[in-house]
Motif scaffolding. Structure first.
Motif, mmCIF file in Angstrom:
data_model
loop_
_atom_site.group_PDB
_atom_site.id
_atom_site.type_symbol
_atom_site.label_atom_id
_atom_site.label_comp_id
_atom_site.label_asym_id
_atom_site.label_seq_id
_atom_site.Cartn_x
_atom_site.Cartn_y
_atom_site.Cartn_z
ATOM 1 N N PHE A 145 -5.875 8.180 -11.477
ATOM 2 C CA PHE A 145 -5.074 7.136 -11.202
ATOM 3 C C PHE A 145 -3.739 7.921 -10.283
ATOM 4 N N TYR A 146 -3.515 7.493 -8.906
ATOM 5 C CA TYR A 146 -2.350 8.096 -8.164
ATOM 6 C C TYR A 146 -1.624 6.903 -7.683
ATOM 7 N N VAL A 147 -0.269 7.183 -7.817
ATOM 8 C CA VAL A 147 0.842 6.599 -6.990
ATOM 9 C C VAL A 147 1.448 7.227 -5.760
ATOM 10 N N TYR A 148 1.392 6.548 -4.487
ATOM 11 C CA TYR A 148 1.592 7.523 -3.409
ATOM 12 C C TYR A 148 2.923 6.859 -2.597
ATOM 13 N N ASP A 149 3.793 7.830 -2.376
ATOM 14 C CA ASP A 149 5.114 7.342 -1.866
ATOM 15 C C ASP A 149 4.705 7.425 -0.322
ATOM 16 N N VAL A 150 4.352 6.406 0.022
ATOM 17 C CA VAL A 150 3.912 6.326 1.499
ATOM 18 C C VAL A 150 4.932 6.338 2.497
ATOM 19 N N PHE A 151 6.139 5.624 2.563
ATOM 20 C CA PHE A 151 7.239 5.529 3.333
ATOM 21 C C PHE A 151 8.404 6.712 3.002
ATOM 22 N N GLY A 152 8.176 7.537 1.617
ATOM 23 C CA GLY A 152 9.270 8.258 1.373
ATOM 24 C C GLY A 152 10.429 7.753 0.761
ATOM 25 N N SER A 153 10.620 6.571 0.230
ATOM 26 C CA SER A 153 11.773 6.070 -0.365
ATOM 27 C C SER A 153 11.570 6.672 -1.839
ATOM 28 N N ALA A 154 10.539 7.017 -2.450
ATOM 29 C CA ALA A 154 10.736 7.385 -3.861
ATOM 30 C C ALA A 154 11.410 8.858 -3.734
ATOM 31 N N ALA A 155 11.078 9.661 -2.851
ATOM 32 C CA ALA A 155 11.425 11.088 -2.406
ATOM 33 C C ALA A 155 13.109 10.923 -2.190
ATOM 34 N N ALA A 156 13.331 10.072 -1.355
ATOM 35 C CA ALA A 156 14.779 9.704 -0.945
ATOM 36 C C ALA A 156 15.600 9.372 -2.286
ATOM 37 N N ALA A 157 15.036 8.739 -3.181
ATOM 38 C CA ALA A 157 15.558 8.477 -4.620
ATOM 39 C C ALA A 157 15.454 9.396 -5.615
ATOM 40 N N GLY A 158 15.285 10.528 -5.265
ATOM 41 C CA GLY A 158 14.987 11.691 -6.301
ATOM 42 C C GLY A 158 13.790 11.935 -6.757
ATOM 43 N N PHE A 159 12.720 11.244 -6.843
ATOM 44 C CA PHE A 159 11.501 11.369 -7.232
ATOM 45 C C PHE A 159 10.624 12.499 -6.585
ATOM 46 N N THR A 160 10.308 13.453 -7.290
ATOM 47 C CA THR A 160 9.472 14.405 -6.565
ATOM 48 C C THR A 160 8.097 14.164 -6.953
#
Length: 510
Positions: A259-274
């Motif tokens: 099971f994978y969850v992808y940060d397609v548009f970079g919103s999670a990375a911008a919110a501090g998730f690695t």
């Protein structure tokens, strides 16, 4: 139901006013319902004679594997078939003649007239193998997309002046894989700040890869069909995928159990998730984690209305609940997303955490569906022929287990009637969020009332519609028949359109 993982209850945002110390009343404990095969029909002897449909579409020459409806004009339907083609038709044009029955079922064949098929709006060809996934893009249905076992992704453009869905022209195609298993349309509100999610689709392939495309036919667009992301974490066929409601994250599962969850548009990375170590995902769970491992693989996935957790379904009735990064509050503008972390519940403190392990059913989980708020229910349809209802607000307690929901046939799809979001005010329109529709390989459509107080009256079964052949044995000795999918977005679920393994799409009116 198997024991749940002893984690603190993370469903604060989905449980409403319920607290962690609240217990389930004895009266609310699991209800196991054995549905009689002949209920609610009054005359068993006429069961095989019934065709409850108000219209039909029969231009396909093989099984209809997939079906989707237009987001603005839900009466506009697209179907894909084993005959290597797709069709678009208008399900609201109900025929005036009486339902067509096989001649052997007619008491007076000479007085019966054949009902005409719904007319074709567009015939979408170009595939060299079965079309097993179709969709319209969000938010306005500008494009129709088909995918097949030939690995092709083909897009058509709506050339109607007002995007009425009545005229379509081939736009472009892409072929990057051997076979495509599914398409998932990225949700989009149409707001200018969310332009990145418009007309975006994701596909999963038999080699485990996941591809995200943007479709754009504007003159200033470099390509009408553009790959914007690719992911290669799965090591076996990618069986299902689902977007979070805000369209920012894409969750996928595989038959090897990952099971994978992808940060397609970079919103999670911008919110501090690695990203997880060694992957392109913000959540990664595999069979290496024994708590998550499901022998036999995963085949379905759904995201909660809040977007805070996902549920995945697999072999032997196993369901896993996993926390997700919460980025919707931080994705509306780039400036707001900066500096936001994952320290609180709204920031996704449970991201990637295994929140619960459920097992109320005995065979594969084919379909999962969440009810619209204010209800907090999860429905699961299984190959064992049953439907299980879980109470999200009470640690996923089993509220009802409807054994034999589709007799002894597999439940192919379950779906709650969704309440449309009211843009002018907070919340949703009243609607009928307690209504659950199911179809199975028995060829029957059933409508259930999931409110607990109605179980004593008809086990919650409100109505059923018949007309498909159901499972039967063909000349080659193979099993054929049943319903392989449906849509029900028109008139608050009042019209249901099915995809039949018998090659016919039927329209049922409530």
């Amino acid at each position: 139901m198997s024991g749940q993982h002893p984690q603190p209850d993370p469903m604060d945002e989905d449980r409403g006013e319920h607290s962690e110390d609240e217990f389930i009343d004895e009266a609310d404990a699991e209800e196991v319902v054995q549905v009689d095969d002949d209920h609610p029909m009054e005359e068993d002897e006429e069961l095989l004679l019934e065709n409850d449909s108000s219209a039909h579409f029969d231009k396909h020459t093989d099984s209809i594997f997939c079906i989707a409806q237009h987001p603005i004009h839900p009466e506009i339907i697209i179907t894909g078939s084993g005959d290597d083609t797709a069709y678009i038709f208008d399900s609201s044009q109900a025929a005036s003649e009486k339902p067509l029955l096989p001649k052997s079922y007619e008491t007076t064949p000479q007085q019966s007239k054949e009902r005409e098929s719904l007319p074709v709006i567009a015939h979408l060809d170009g595939h060299k193998d079965s079309v097993n996934a179709v969709c319209f893009t969000s938010p306005r249905g500008e494009y129709a997309v088909t995918a097949g076992l030939d690995g092709k992704l083909r897009a058509w453009r709506d050339t109607s002046g007002n995007l009425a869905g009545k005229s379509w022209q081939f736009l472009a195609e892409s072929q990057e894989v051997e076979e495509i298993n599914w398409i998932a349309t990225c949700p989009s509100s149409g707001n200018e700040e969310n332009e990145q999610t418009q007309n975006v689709v994701a596909v999963g392939a038999n080699d485990g890869s996941v591809w995200v495309y943007r479709i754009d036919a504007r003159e200033d667009s470099p390509e009408p069909l553009t790959i914007i992301s690719t992911f290669f974490q799965h090591t076996a066929s990618c069986t299902a995928g689902a977007w979070t409601p805000d369209g920012q994250l894409l969750a996928t599962v595989s038959e090897e159990g990952s099971f994978y969850v992808y940060d397609v548009f970079g919103s999670a990375a911008a919110a501090g998730f690695t990203s997880s170590a060694g992957t392109q995902s913000v959540v990664a769970l595999t069979v290496q984690d024994q708590r998550f491992a499901v022998e036999g693989g995963l085949y379905s996935v759904a995201i909660s209305p809040s977007g805070t957790f996902a549920v995945v379904g697999g072999a032997e009735g196993h369901i896993k609940v996993v926390g997700l990064p919460r980025v919707s509050d931080t994705s509306s503008t780039k400036s707001k997303s900066k500096g936001k972390g994952a320290s609180g519940p709204s920031g996704g403190a449970g991201a990637g955490t295994l929140l619960a392990s459920l097992q109320a059913q005995s065979d594969g989980i084919e379909s999962l569906s969440f009810s619209s708020p204010p209800l907090n229910l999860l429905a699961a349809g299984s190959v064992d022929g049953s439907i299980a209802l879980f109470d999200v607000a009470h640690r996923f307690a089993v509220r009802r287990h409807i054994r034999g929901a589709h007799e002894e046939s597999a439940v192919v799809k379950v779906e709650f009637v969704q309440c449309k979001t009211n843009a002018s005010s907070a919340g949703t329109s009243p609607g009928r969020p307690w209504l659950l529709t199911s179809v199975g390989m028995d060829g029957v459509v059933r409508r259930w009332d999931t409110r607990g107080g109605t179980v004593a009256a008809g086990h919650g079964l409100l109505k059923e519609w018949r007309g498909h052949l159901g499972v039967s044995e063909n000349e080659e000795g193979e099993q054929a028949g049943g319903i392989l999918g449906f849509v029900q977005g028109d008139k608050e679920g009042g019209r249901i359109v099915t995809a039949g393994d018998d090659g016919v799409a039927l329209v049922f009116e409530e």
